[in-house]
Scaffold this active site. Structure first.
Site, PDB file in Angstrom:
ATOM      1  CB  SER A 121     -16.471  10.283  11.272  1.00 21.17           C
ATOM      2  OG  SER A 121     -15.509  11.163  11.723  1.00 21.17           O
ATOM      3  CG  HIS A 142     -18.433   9.328   6.758  1.00 19.61           C
ATOM      4  ND1 HIS A 142     -18.727   8.239   7.537  1.00 19.61           N
ATOM      5  CD2 HIS A 142     -17.176   9.701   7.115  1.00 19.61           C
ATOM      6  CE1 HIS A 142     -17.702   7.973   8.322  1.00 19.61           C
ATOM      7  NE2 HIS A 142     -16.755   8.840   8.083  1.00 19.61           N
ATOM      8  CD  GLU A 154     -22.032   6.142   6.811  1.00 23.88           C
ATOM      9  OE1 GLU A 154     -22.580   5.216   7.392  1.00 23.88           O
ATOM     10  OE2 GLU A 154     -21.012   6.694   7.285  1.00 23.88           O
ATOM     11  CG  ASN A 193     -17.501   5.851  12.016  1.00 20.55           C
ATOM     12  OD1 ASN A 193     -16.651   5.002  11.765  1.00 20.55           O
ATOM     13  ND2 ASN A 193     -17.382   7.102  11.621  1.00 20.55           N
TER      14      ASN A 193
HETATM   15  N1  3HC Z   1      -2.966   6.374  -2.670  1.00 23.57           N
HETATM   16  C1  3HC Z   1      -2.601   5.469  -3.598  1.00 23.57           C
HETATM   17  N2  3HC Z   1      -2.322   4.188  -3.298  1.00 23.57           N
HETATM   18  C2  3HC Z   1      -2.421   3.821  -1.994  1.00 23.57           C
HETATM   19  C3  3HC Z   1      -2.788   4.715  -0.976  1.00 23.57           C
HETATM   20  C4  3HC Z   1      -3.062   6.053  -1.353  1.00 23.57           C
HETATM   21  N3  3HC Z   1      -3.411   6.984  -0.458  1.00 23.57           N
HETATM   22  N4  3HC Z   1      -2.793   4.057   0.215  1.00 23.57           N
HETATM   23  C5  3HC Z   1      -2.465   2.779  -0.054  1.00 23.57           C
HETATM   24  N5  3HC Z   1      -2.225   2.651  -1.382  1.00 23.57           N
HETATM   25  C6  3HC Z   1      -1.852   1.446  -2.102  1.00 23.57           C
HETATM   26  C7  3HC Z   1      -0.493   0.967  -1.709  1.00 23.57           C
HETATM   27  O1  3HC Z   1       0.485   1.629  -2.441  1.00 23.57           O
HETATM   28  C8  3HC Z   1      -0.558  -0.509  -2.052  1.00 23.57           C
HETATM   29  O2  3HC Z   1      -0.335  -0.763  -3.403  1.00 23.57           O
HETATM   30  P1  3HC Z   1       0.317  -2.164  -3.847  1.00 23.57           P
HETATM   31  O3  3HC Z   1      -0.615  -3.241  -3.369  1.00 23.57           O
HETATM   32  O4  3HC Z   1       0.369  -2.060  -5.319  1.00 23.57           O
HETATM   33  O5  3HC Z   1       1.634  -2.164  -3.177  1.00 23.57           O
HETATM   34  C9  3HC Z   1      -1.990  -0.848  -1.783  1.00 23.57           C
HETATM   35  O6  3HC Z   1      -2.727   0.380  -1.743  1.00 23.57           O
HETATM   36  C10 3HC Z   1      -2.087  -1.551  -0.497  1.00 23.57           C
HETATM   37  O7  3HC Z   1      -1.409  -0.781   0.495  1.00 23.57           O
HETATM   38  P2  3HC Z   1      -0.345  -1.353   1.536  1.00 23.57           P
HETATM   39  O8  3HC Z   1       0.430  -2.466   0.934  1.00 23.57           O
HETATM   40  O9  3HC Z   1       0.380  -0.200   2.132  1.00 23.57           O
HETATM   41  O10 3HC Z   1      -1.156  -1.896   2.732  1.00 23.57           O
HETATM   42  P3  3HC Z   1      -2.462  -2.748   2.754  1.00 23.57           P
HETATM   43  O11 3HC Z   1      -2.411  -3.901   1.843  1.00 23.57           O
HETATM   44  O12 3HC Z   1      -2.746  -2.959   4.185  1.00 23.57           O
HETATM   45  O13 3HC Z   1      -3.593  -1.767   2.195  1.00 23.57           O
HETATM   46  C11 3HC Z   1      -5.297  -0.370   2.904  1.00 23.57           C
HETATM   47  C12 3HC Z   1      -3.819  -0.558   2.750  1.00 23.57           C
HETATM   48  C13 3HC Z   1      -5.945  -0.212   1.538  1.00 23.57           C
HETATM   49  C14 3HC Z   1      -5.458   0.918   3.674  1.00 23.57           C
HETATM   50  C15 3HC Z   1      -5.899  -1.618   3.613  1.00 23.57           C
HETATM   51  O14 3HC Z   1      -5.125  -1.981   4.708  1.00 23.57           O
HETATM   52  C16 3HC Z   1      -7.297  -1.408   4.116  1.00 23.57           C
HETATM   53  O15 3HC Z   1      -8.256  -1.475   3.377  1.00 23.57           O
HETATM   54  N6  3HC Z   1      -7.417  -1.146   5.447  1.00 23.57           N
HETATM   55  C17 3HC Z   1      -8.689  -0.853   6.064  1.00 23.57           C
HETATM   56  C18 3HC Z   1      -9.033   0.569   5.828  1.00 23.57           C
HETATM   57  C19 3HC Z   1     -10.329   0.917   6.450  1.00 23.57           C
HETATM   58  O16 3HC Z   1     -11.010   0.128   7.069  1.00 23.57           O
HETATM   59  N7  3HC Z   1     -10.705   2.181   6.275  1.00 23.57           N
HETATM   60  C20 3HC Z   1     -11.928   2.696   6.858  1.00 23.57           C
HETATM   61  C21 3HC Z   1     -11.585   3.269   8.170  1.00 23.57           C
HETATM   62  S1  3HC Z   1     -13.007   3.894   8.975  1.00 23.57           S
HETATM   63  C22 3HC Z   1     -13.142   5.435   8.388  1.00 23.57           C
HETATM   64  O17 3HC Z   1     -12.381   5.934   7.589  1.00 23.57           O
HETATM   65  C23 3HC Z   1     -14.305   6.187   8.927  1.00 23.57           C
HETATM   66  C24 3HC Z   1     -13.882   7.253   9.884  1.00 23.57           C
HETATM   67  O18 3HC Z   1     -15.005   8.081  10.061  1.00 23.57           O
HETATM   68  C25 3HC Z   1     -13.439   6.718  11.214  1.00 23.57           C
END
Ligand code: 3HC
Length: 285
Positions: A121, A142, A154, A193
């Site tokens: 990252s 990424h 990315e 990031n």
């Molecule tokens: N596999 C399968 N399904 C998954 C899953 C996985 N690993 N993780 C989540 N899900 C599913 C859940 O089961 C849920 O399904 P449903 O709607 O049918 O119940 C759905 O995805 C939504 O999950 P949740 O209800 O638990 O929670 P959310 O609605 O909050 O969704 C999320 C979770 C998709 C992670 C959402 O909150 C999100 O998009 N968050 C932001 C994530 C983000 O910004 N990521 C980037 C981070 S930065 C990065 O990674 C870079 C690094 O370098 C720092």
């Protein structure tokens, strides 16, 4: 180049998810390597949980799940993992020396044609590439957490990354069902990031200065900016250690420019390009 076999190095937070999409969506044969059996078991457990979710939602059948699991081969041995790989995707912890040691091993054990990608990252692709004899094959790839859900990859081009390598990782990412963007320069934080981390650090400062409660900071950004989760929850989600590693890379590479007004911002305001309200900003509205 026809990619068939993929090696994923690291079965942790990112590696397990990348292995899953490589097998499930792209249909690749995947060797998943880690350094301890318990890490492999935990990674496979997470993959099974995630596949189970998809069965619950009737997006996959149990037969599909069995087929995906047959394509993922956990291993502790580097030679077994990368020996026949067309692409190696490293998803180990954010430590430069560790990554350089791993890339030296890929150089030794992977076939000459193999692409050597890092899911870093923040660490410089050029610095990672220095550990190999074929920097043209080294590239940043990424993914975002959780890799099963997030749609972006990315791609980061190092100084010596070849056009063929970039084209191949675009193809592999698309086969995994992802959209791609190309970061043309190997800069700290790349694209996502570089934008995200300063916002997360400011959210931490709001906490530190007791400006608002954790819940209110998250609620403010979730409802005020329509982020799927607030910054504090997101910090927990991506990992504070990862955030700290990225911040340290920023401090070495960017530091004092952090709070300066970007010249482009001043120029665009002077030109009356204020965004949606003037029908022209960075985009045309
Ligand atoms: N596999 C399968 N399904 C998954 C899953 C996985 N690993 N993780 C989540 N899900 C599913 C859940 O089961 C849920 O399904 P449903 O709607 O049918 O119940 C759905 O995805 C939504 O999950 P949740 O209800 O638990 O929670 P959310 O609605 O909050 O969704 C999320 C979770 C998709 C992670 C959402 O909150 C999100 O998009 N968050 C932001 C994530 C983000 O910004 N990521 C980037 C981070 S930065 C990065 O990674 C870079 C690094 O370098 C720092």
């Amino acid at each position: 180049m026809k990619i068939k076999k993929v090696a994923i190095i690291g079965a942790g937070l990112m590696g397990h998810g990348i292995a899953q999409v490589a097998a499930q969506v792209a249909g690749y044969e995947v060797h998943l390597k880690d350094i301890k059996q318990e890490f492999l078991d935990k990674g496979m457990g997470r993959i099974k949980w995630s596949l189970g979710k998809l069965v619950e939602k009737e997006k996959l059948t149990q037969d599909d799940v069995d087929a995906v699991l047959r394509k993922i081969h956990p291993t502790l041995d580097m030679k077994t993992a990368v020996g026949e790989a067309d692409i190696v995707i490293e998803a180990a912890p954010e430590k430069l020396q560790l990554k350089q040691t791993l890339f030296e091993a890929f150089d030794e054990f992977a076939p000459d044609h193999a692409i050597l990608a890092s899911n870093t990252s923040s660490i410089s692709i050029n610095t990672i590439a220095e550990a190999t004899k074929q920097p043209d094959k080294v590239v940043g790839m990424h993914f975002f957490n959780p890799p099963q859900i997030m749609r972006l990859v990315e791609i980061i081009r190092g100084e010596k990354t070849s056009d063929e390598t970039v084209a191949a990782v675009v193809e592999v990412s698309q086969k995994m069902g992802k959209e791609t963007v190309l970061c043309k320069k190997d800069v700290p934080g790349f694209i996502v990031n570089r934008v995200l981390i300063p916002a997360l650090l400011d959210a931490i400062r709001l906490v530190q200065d007791d400006v608002a409660s954790l819940e209110d900071i998250d609620k403010a950004i979730q409802l005020g900016l329509n982020w799927p989760m607030g910054p504090i929850r997101l910090l927990d989600y991506v990992g504070l250690d990862t955030t700290l590693s990225i911040t340290e890379v920023f401090q070495k590479g960017l530091d004092e420019h952090r709070y300066e007004t970007p010249a482009l911002l001043e120029k665009m305001v002077k030109e009356g390009k204020l965004g949606r309200k003037t029908k022209q900003g960075f985009y045309d509205w």
